[in-house]
Design a protein around this motif. Structure first.
Motif, PDB file in Angstrom:
ATOM      1  N   LYS A  65       0.836  -1.208   0.000  1.00  0.00           N
ATOM      2  CA  LYS A  65       0.000   0.000   0.000  1.00  0.00           C
ATOM      3  C   LYS A  65       0.864   1.249   0.000  1.00  0.00           C
ATOM      4  CE  LYS A  65      -3.666   2.320   2.514  1.00  0.00           C
ATOM      5  NZ  LYS A  65      -4.523   2.311   3.699  1.00  0.00           N
ATOM      6  N   GLN A  66       1.899   1.250   0.813  1.00  0.00           N
ATOM      7  CA  GLN A  66       2.811   2.390   0.897  1.00  0.00           C
ATOM      8  C   GLN A  66       3.459   2.671  -0.455  1.00  0.00           C
ATOM      9  OE1 GLN A  66       5.902   1.727   3.719  1.00  0.00           O
ATOM     10  NE2 GLN A  66       6.870   3.691   3.365  1.00  0.00           N
ATOM     11  N   TRP A  67       3.768   1.635  -1.207  1.00  0.00           N
ATOM     12  CA  TRP A  67       4.403   1.787  -2.517  1.00  0.00           C
ATOM     13  C   TRP A  67       3.379   1.963  -3.633  1.00  0.00           C
ATOM     14  CZ3 TRP A  67       9.517   1.981  -4.213  1.00  0.00           C
ATOM     15  CH2 TRP A  67      10.468   1.977  -3.190  1.00  0.00           C
ATOM     16  N   GLY A  68       2.085   1.982  -3.314  1.00  0.00           N
ATOM     17  CA  GLY A  68       1.061   2.227  -4.320  1.00  0.00           C
ATOM     18  C   GLY A  68       0.817   1.056  -5.254  1.00  0.00           C
ATOM     19  N   VAL A  69       1.056  -0.152  -4.774  1.00  0.00           N
ATOM     20  CA  VAL A  69       0.863  -1.342  -5.601  1.00  0.00           C
ATOM     21  C   VAL A  69      -0.626  -1.647  -5.678  1.00  0.00           C
ATOM     22  CG1 VAL A  69       1.326  -3.816  -5.799  1.00  0.00           C
ATOM     23  CG2 VAL A  69       3.124  -2.255  -5.023  1.00  0.00           C
ATOM     24  N   LEU A  70      -1.149  -1.652  -6.907  1.00  0.00           N
ATOM     25  CA  LEU A  70      -2.566  -1.927  -7.125  1.00  0.00           C
ATOM     26  C   LEU A  70      -2.798  -3.329  -7.659  1.00  0.00           C
ATOM     27  CD1 LEU A  70      -3.496   1.477  -8.782  1.00  0.00           C
ATOM     28  CD2 LEU A  70      -3.758   0.807  -6.386  1.00  0.00           C
ATOM     29  N   SER A  71      -1.776  -3.898  -8.288  1.00  0.00           N
ATOM     30  CA  SER A  71      -1.883  -5.241  -8.853  1.00  0.00           C
ATOM     31  C   SER A  71      -0.486  -5.852  -8.900  1.00  0.00           C
ATOM     32  CB  SER A  71      -2.481  -5.184 -10.262  1.00  0.00           C
ATOM     33  OG  SER A  71      -1.622  -4.465 -11.121  1.00  0.00           O
ATOM     34  N   VAL A  72      -0.448  -7.152  -9.049  1.00  0.00           N
ATOM     35  CA  VAL A  72       0.840  -7.841  -9.183  1.00  0.00           C
ATOM     36  C   VAL A  72       0.894  -8.508 -10.539  1.00  0.00           C
ATOM     37  CG1 VAL A  72       1.268  -8.164  -6.724  1.00  0.00           C
ATOM     38  CG2 VAL A  72      -0.052  -9.883  -7.953  1.00  0.00           C
ATOM     39  N   PRO A  73       2.052  -8.606 -11.120  1.00  0.00           N
ATOM     40  CA  PRO A  73       3.315  -8.091 -10.641  1.00  0.00           C
ATOM     41  C   PRO A  73       3.434  -6.575 -10.838  1.00  0.00           C
ATOM     42  CG  PRO A  73       3.632  -9.076 -12.793  1.00  0.00           C
ATOM     43  CD  PRO A  73       2.196  -9.306 -12.407  1.00  0.00           C
ATOM     44  N   THR A  74       4.133  -5.942  -9.919  1.00  0.00           N
ATOM     45  CA  THR A  74       4.527  -4.544 -10.042  1.00  0.00           C
ATOM     46  C   THR A  74       6.008  -4.488  -9.726  1.00  0.00           C
ATOM     47  OG1 THR A  74       2.360  -3.673  -9.430  1.00  0.00           O
ATOM     48  CG2 THR A  74       4.239  -2.200  -9.154  1.00  0.00           C
ATOM     49  N   THR A  75       6.767  -3.821 -10.579  1.00  0.00           N
ATOM     50  CA  THR A  75       8.203  -3.671 -10.348  1.00  0.00           C
ATOM     51  C   THR A  75       8.563  -2.201 -10.287  1.00  0.00           C
ATOM     52  OG1 THR A  75       8.613  -3.850 -12.732  1.00  0.00           O
ATOM     53  CG2 THR A  75       8.895  -5.852 -11.432  1.00  0.00           C
ATOM     54  N   PHE A  76       9.474  -1.885  -9.382  1.00  0.00           N
ATOM     55  CA  PHE A  76      10.051  -0.555  -9.274  1.00  0.00           C
ATOM     56  C   PHE A  76      11.527  -0.683  -9.601  1.00  0.00           C
ATOM     57  CE2 PHE A  76       6.315  -0.250  -6.656  1.00  0.00           C
ATOM     58  CZ  PHE A  76       5.864   1.037  -6.828  1.00  0.00           C
TER      59      PHE A  76
END
Length: 138
Positions: free
Chosen positions: A96-107
């Motif tokens: 949540k802190q990183w704003g992930v709405l779905s997976v996979p998500t990469t930064f």
């Protein structure tokens, strides 16, 4: 002359361009929001580029496409890249802190610890490599 098709085509182009603009703006908002979050990562950054990868155990695209792409990137860059995998179902507050709405998500995180790119959904190894190379050239 019937100009209905011109109107509809223009409408479709407008909707697509609006969606792309919204996507870019949201990525910038997410990157701005997480600018100071790298200190709360489960693994300390080591002064080299990193990929922060959010996944879950039941994410099929994560297992079949994203993980192999990350392995390929790791083989290409060797010790020059750190991959940090986070199970979003086990660490929902971090997701949540990183704003992930779905997976996979990469930064993609630069060597100073700043998140430079966010990728929602499956991202090819070549695209991740391009993103890393962009900030290494600066």
């Amino acid at each position: 002359m019937n100009l209905d098709w011109v109107y509809r085509t223009g409408l479709v182009i407008g909707i697509v361009l609006s969606g792309l603009a919204f996507y870019k703006i949201m990525n910038q908002v997410i990157l701005g929001r997480v600018a100071k979050s790298t200190g709360q990562l489960p693994t300390a950054l080591s002064g080299k580029p990193a990929i922060l990868y959010f996944t879950t155990p039941d994410c099929v695209p994560c297992k079949t496409v994203q993980r192999p792409a990350l392995r390929k990137l790791q083989e290409t860059l060797g010790d020059g890249l750190q991959v940090i995998e986070v199970d979003a179902s086990q660490r929902p507050e971090l997701a949540k802190q990183w704003g992930v709405l779905s997976v996979p998500t990469t930064f993609v995180i630069d060597p100073r610890g700043k998140a430079r790119y966010v990728n929602h959904g499956v991202t090819r190894a070549e695209q991740l490599l391009e993103q890393i190379q962009k900030f290494e050239r600066k």
